[in-house]
Write a protein that holds these residues in place. Structure first.
Motif, PDB file in Angstrom:
ATOM      1  N   MET A 114      15.949  30.493  39.013  1.00 32.93           N
ATOM      2  CA  MET A 114      16.208  31.902  38.999  1.00 32.93           C
ATOM      3  C   MET A 114      17.609  32.127  38.447  1.00 32.93           C
ATOM      4  SD  MET A 114      16.564  34.762  41.955  1.00 32.93           S
ATOM      5  CE  MET A 114      15.228  34.607  42.991  1.00 32.93           C
ATOM      6  N   ASN A 115      17.716  33.017  37.480  1.00 31.00           N
ATOM      7  CA  ASN A 115      18.988  33.258  36.827  1.00 31.00           C
ATOM      8  C   ASN A 115      19.311  34.754  36.924  1.00 31.00           C
ATOM      9  OD1 ASN A 115      21.239  32.526  35.462  1.00 31.00           O
ATOM     10  ND2 ASN A 115      20.237  32.229  33.488  1.00 31.00           N
ATOM     11  N   ILE A 116      20.134  35.144  37.882  1.00 34.09           N
ATOM     12  CA  ILE A 116      20.468  36.544  38.110  1.00 34.09           C
ATOM     13  C   ILE A 116      21.973  36.722  37.930  1.00 34.09           C
ATOM     14  CG2 ILE A 116      20.479  38.438  39.778  1.00 34.09           C
ATOM     15  CD1 ILE A 116      18.072  37.127  41.110  1.00 34.09           C
ATOM     16  N   ARG A 117      22.371  37.693  37.121  1.00 32.53           N
ATOM     17  CA  ARG A 117      23.794  37.976  36.904  1.00 32.53           C
ATOM     18  C   ARG A 117      24.305  38.939  37.965  1.00 32.53           C
ATOM     19  NH1 ARG A 117      26.404  37.210  31.918  1.00 32.53           N
ATOM     20  NH2 ARG A 117      25.190  35.881  30.567  1.00 32.53           N
ATOM     21  N   VAL A 118      25.439  38.601  38.542  1.00 31.77           N
ATOM     22  CA  VAL A 118      26.065  39.430  39.566  1.00 31.77           C
ATOM     23  C   VAL A 118      27.107  40.321  38.901  1.00 31.77           C
ATOM     24  CG1 VAL A 118      27.504  39.392  41.638  1.00 31.77           C
ATOM     25  CG2 VAL A 118      25.667  37.721  41.361  1.00 31.77           C
ATOM     26  N   ARG A 119      27.050  41.644  39.184  1.00 30.50           N
ATOM     27  CA  ARG A 119      28.008  42.611  38.633  1.00 30.50           C
ATOM     28  C   ARG A 119      29.183  42.874  39.575  1.00 30.50           C
ATOM     29  NH1 ARG A 119      24.024  47.400  37.262  1.00 30.50           N
ATOM     30  NH2 ARG A 119      25.375  48.295  38.821  1.00 30.50           N
ATOM     31  N   LYS A 120      28.928  42.848  40.883  1.00 29.24           N
ATOM     32  CA  LYS A 120      29.973  43.160  41.852  1.00 29.24           C
ATOM     33  C   LYS A 120      29.668  42.457  43.161  1.00 29.24           C
ATOM     34  CE  LYS A 120      32.249  46.901  44.280  1.00 29.24           C
ATOM     35  NZ  LYS A 120      32.341  48.315  44.578  1.00 29.24           N
ATOM     36  N   VAL A 121      30.715  42.053  43.887  1.00 33.57           N
ATOM     37  CA  VAL A 121      30.583  41.463  45.213  1.00 33.57           C
ATOM     38  C   VAL A 121      31.468  42.247  46.164  1.00 33.57           C
ATOM     39  CG1 VAL A 121      30.989  39.401  46.613  1.00 33.57           C
ATOM     40  CG2 VAL A 121      30.084  39.164  44.310  1.00 33.57           C
ATOM     41  N   ALA A 122      30.934  42.522  47.345  1.00 36.60           N
ATOM     42  CA  ALA A 122      31.714  43.169  48.400  1.00 36.60           C
ATOM     43  C   ALA A 122      31.628  42.293  49.643  1.00 36.60           C
ATOM     44  CB  ALA A 122      31.179  44.560  48.686  1.00 36.60           C
ATOM     45  N   CYS A 123      32.732  42.202  50.385  1.00 41.74           N
ATOM     46  CA  CYS A 123      32.787  41.324  51.554  1.00 41.74           C
ATOM     47  C   CYS A 123      33.191  42.097  52.797  1.00 41.74           C
ATOM     48  CB  CYS A 123      33.783  40.197  51.326  1.00 41.74           C
ATOM     49  SG  CYS A 123      33.374  39.166  49.921  1.00 41.74           S
ATOM     50  N   GLY A 124      32.524  41.787  53.892  1.00 43.16           N
ATOM     51  CA  GLY A 124      32.861  42.322  55.197  1.00 43.16           C
ATOM     52  C   GLY A 124      33.426  41.199  56.051  1.00 43.16           C
ATOM     53  N   LEU A 125      33.469  41.421  57.354  1.00 40.24           N
ATOM     54  CA  LEU A 125      34.036  40.433  58.265  1.00 40.24           C
ATOM     55  C   LEU A 125      33.180  39.165  58.334  1.00 40.24           C
ATOM     56  CD1 LEU A 125      36.380  39.980  60.231  1.00 40.24           C
ATOM     57  CD2 LEU A 125      34.971  41.000  62.026  1.00 40.24           C
ATOM     58  N   PHE A 126      31.866  39.340  58.489  1.00 38.79           N
ATOM     59  CA  PHE A 126      30.957  38.195  58.602  1.00 38.79           C
ATOM     60  C   PHE A 126      29.776  38.278  57.639  1.00 38.79           C
ATOM     61  CE2 PHE A 126      32.793  38.539  62.921  1.00 38.79           C
ATOM     62  CZ  PHE A 126      33.438  37.308  62.953  1.00 38.79           C
ATOM     63  N   HIS A 127      29.919  39.022  56.549  1.00 43.37           N
ATOM     64  CA  HIS A 127      28.819  39.163  55.602  1.00 43.37           C
ATOM     65  C   HIS A 127      29.358  39.493  54.219  1.00 43.37           C
ATOM     66  CE1 HIS A 127      29.712  43.327  56.516  1.00 43.37           C
ATOM     67  NE2 HIS A 127      28.923  43.717  55.521  1.00 43.37           N
ATOM     68  N   SER A 128      28.529  39.250  53.211  1.00 41.66           N
ATOM     69  CA  SER A 128      28.854  39.591  51.824  1.00 41.66           C
ATOM     70  C   SER A 128      27.619  40.167  51.158  1.00 41.66           C
ATOM     71  CB  SER A 128      29.304  38.349  51.045  1.00 41.66           C
ATOM     72  OG  SER A 128      30.476  37.810  51.616  1.00 41.66           O
ATOM     73  N   VAL A 129      27.849  40.994  50.140  1.00 42.66           N
ATOM     74  CA  VAL A 129      26.763  41.636  49.410  1.00 42.66           C
ATOM     75  C   VAL A 129      27.051  41.497  47.919  1.00 42.66           C
ATOM     76  CG1 VAL A 129      25.578  43.817  48.992  1.00 42.66           C
ATOM     77  CG2 VAL A 129      26.352  43.258  51.282  1.00 42.66           C
ATOM     78  N   ALA A 130      26.022  41.185  47.143  1.00 45.68           N
ATOM     79  CA  ALA A 130      26.157  41.053  45.691  1.00 45.68           C
ATOM     80  C   ALA A 130      25.261  42.070  45.003  1.00 45.68           C
ATOM     81  CB  ALA A 130      25.776  39.643  45.253  1.00 45.68           C
ATOM     82  N   LEU A 131      25.849  42.874  44.110  1.00 50.24           N
ATOM     83  CA  LEU A 131      25.103  43.819  43.293  1.00 50.24           C
ATOM     84  C   LEU A 131      24.812  43.137  41.968  1.00 50.24           C
ATOM     85  CD1 LEU A 131      23.957  46.614  42.675  1.00 50.24           C
ATOM     86  CD2 LEU A 131      26.264  47.307  41.986  1.00 50.24           C
ATOM     87  N   CYS A 132      23.535  43.068  41.608  1.00 49.80           N
ATOM     88  CA  CYS A 132      23.125  42.330  40.416  1.00 49.80           C
ATOM     89  C   CYS A 132      22.710  43.272  39.300  1.00 49.80           C
ATOM     90  CB  CYS A 132      21.965  41.405  40.772  1.00 49.80           C
ATOM     91  SG  CYS A 132      22.392  40.239  42.077  1.00 49.80           S
ATOM     92  N   GLU A 133      22.681  42.734  38.067  1.00 44.88           N
ATOM     93  CA  GLU A 133      22.189  43.513  36.935  1.00 44.88           C
ATOM     94  C   GLU A 133      20.773  43.965  37.242  1.00 44.88           C
ATOM     95  OE1 GLU A 133      22.567  41.254  33.349  1.00 44.88           O
ATOM     96  OE2 GLU A 133      24.708  41.653  33.212  1.00 44.88           O
ATOM     97  N   GLY A 134      20.447  45.169  36.834  1.00 43.21           N
ATOM     98  CA  GLY A 134      19.131  45.718  37.116  1.00 43.21           C
ATOM     99  C   GLY A 134      19.083  46.499  38.411  1.00 43.21           C
ATOM    100  N   GLY A 135      20.189  46.483  39.179  1.00 42.85           N
ATOM    101  CA  GLY A 135      20.273  47.289  40.385  1.00 42.85           C
ATOM    102  C   GLY A 135      19.763  46.655  41.652  1.00 42.85           C
ATOM    103  N   SER A 136      19.403  45.377  41.626  1.00 44.23           N
ATOM    104  CA  SER A 136      19.017  44.724  42.873  1.00 44.23           C
ATOM    105  C   SER A 136      20.279  44.328  43.633  1.00 44.23           C
ATOM    106  CB  SER A 136      18.133  43.507  42.606  1.00 44.23           C
ATOM    107  OG  SER A 136      18.813  42.568  41.808  1.00 44.23           O
ATOM    108  N   CYS A 137      20.135  44.164  44.936  1.00 44.48           N
ATOM    109  CA  CYS A 137      21.284  43.868  45.788  1.00 44.48           C
ATOM    110  C   CYS A 137      20.879  42.802  46.802  1.00 44.48           C
ATOM    111  CB  CYS A 137      21.710  45.160  46.481  1.00 44.48           C
ATOM    112  SG  CYS A 137      23.261  45.028  47.361  1.00 44.48           S
ATOM    113  N   TYR A 138      21.723  41.783  46.956  1.00 43.51           N
ATOM    114  CA  TYR A 138      21.441  40.691  47.868  1.00 43.51           C
ATOM    115  C   TYR A 138      22.555  40.588  48.891  1.00 43.51           C
ATOM    116  CZ  TYR A 138      17.833  39.231  44.632  1.00 43.51           C
ATOM    117  OH  TYR A 138      16.713  39.196  43.851  1.00 43.51           O
ATOM    118  N   GLY A 139      22.181  40.326  50.138  1.00 40.07           N
ATOM    119  CA  GLY A 139      23.167  40.172  51.198  1.00 40.07           C
ATOM    120  C   GLY A 139      23.005  38.834  51.882  1.00 40.07           C
TER     121      GLY A 139
END
Length: 85
Positions: free
Chosen positions: A1-26
């Motif tokens: 699987m080859n997904i490009r990440v556009r932005k990453v945001a980090c919290g205290l105990f978690h992180s979220v990645a916004l990917c091309e195409g508008g999908s989001c992974y935590g």
């Protein structure tokens, strides 16, 4: 699987990645990543789904606080807060 990440945001105990195409992974501590209640912690990125999101919504913005995650589309935003019990 080859997904490009556009932005990453980090919290205290978690992180979220916004990917091309508008999908989001935590990954990290639930419920900040919007995972099912039986998932307490995830080291594997999980697709953020639920709330008012549907398959046509493209996430455009993400932000994390110490204990919450916010995802926003052109039309809606969803906040995944910590639930204290």
């Amino acid at each position: 699987m080859n997904i490009r990440v556009r932005k990453v945001a980090c919290g205290l105990f978690h992180s979220v990645a916004l990917c091309e195409g508008g999908s989001c992974y935590g990954f990290g501590q639930n419920p900040q990543i919007g995972a099912p209640k039986d998932v307490k912690y995830s080291t594997i990125p999980r697709l953020i789904e639920g709330g008012d999101l549907n398959d046509e919504d493209e996430i455009e913005f993400i932000s994390c606080g110490s204990r919450h995650t916010l995802v926003a589309t052109k039309h809606i935003y969803i906040d995944f807060p910590v639930i204290f019990t």
